[in-house]
Design a protein around this motif. Sequence first.
Motif: not given
Length: 232
Positions: A71-94
Motif C-alpha cells: 500500500y502507498h499514499i501520495a499527493d499532488a497540487p489541486l488545480t482543477f475544479p470539481y466538474v461532474p464528468g471531469l473528475l480525472s483532471f482533479r484526481e489523476i495527477p495524485a
Amino acid sequence: MQPLIEHKWDLSIPEAINLQKELALKVQVSPLDINSLRYIGGIDCAPSTDMSKYFAAAVIWDIHTRELVEYHIADAPLTFPYVPGLLSFREIPAVIEVMKKINKKPDIFIVDGHGIAHPRGIGIAAHIGVIFDVPTFGCGKSLLYGNYQDPAHERGSTSPLMAKGKVIGNVIRTRSNVRPVFVSVGHKVDLKTATELTISCSGRFRLPEPTHLADKLVAQKENKSVIINKLL
DNA sequence: GCGACAG
DNA sequence: ATCTTGTCGC
C-alpha cells in the motif's frame, strides 16, 4: 509504474472535454480471464483538509490469501475544479504519483469512480487504464450517467446500467439489503469479468476489499504514521 | 429551457 | 470530498 501516455493536466474545461473525446477512442474493452487475476489493485482519492492538494492511495490485495500485500499514499497540487464528468483532471495527477511507488504491478485495478459509464465514455477508471495501459474498471458509489432498475436485495444481484440503448455497466448488490455499487469497464477487461471480480472481492463491506482498503488508507492522509496498525 | 450531476 | 449523533440491525 509510469504512464505510457502523457498529456497536460492544466487545461481549461473545454480543452479537458476535447481531450476526453480523443482518449475515449483509445479505450479497449476486451475479454480477460478472471482466473488469471490474483493481485488486485485498489485506488481511491481525497482532498486535503485545506483543499490545496489531493491525496491518492493505492493498495494491492491478494485475492487468494485475501490479504493486503502492498500500500502507498501520495499527493499532488489541486488545480482543477470539481466538474461532474471531469473528475480525472482533479484526481489523476495524485494517482500518477502513487503509481510511481508501486513495486508489484497488479493484474487489474479497481478504481473508486466510473469507467465507461460516463457521458463521453471515459470516466476516471477508463482514463487511468488508457494512460497506463493496464486493465482497470470503475466501482462507483453513486450514479453519474445512465439508467437502471434497482437490483434484487440479495447479495450478488445485478441489474444492467443502460444509456442510448446500450449496456454500459452493472449495478451490483455486494451485500444484502445495502445500496448497490456501479461497476463499469475501464480498459482491457470485459463487464462480465469486472462484475464477477467485484462480487468475489466483496462480502465484508459494501465496496470490494481493494477499494475499501484504499478508502480507509486515504482517510488517514494527514496522519500517515499511525495507519499501519489500524489497517492490518 | 429544465433537470442531472462520480469525488 | 466534507460538515455530523444516535440508532437500527446483522
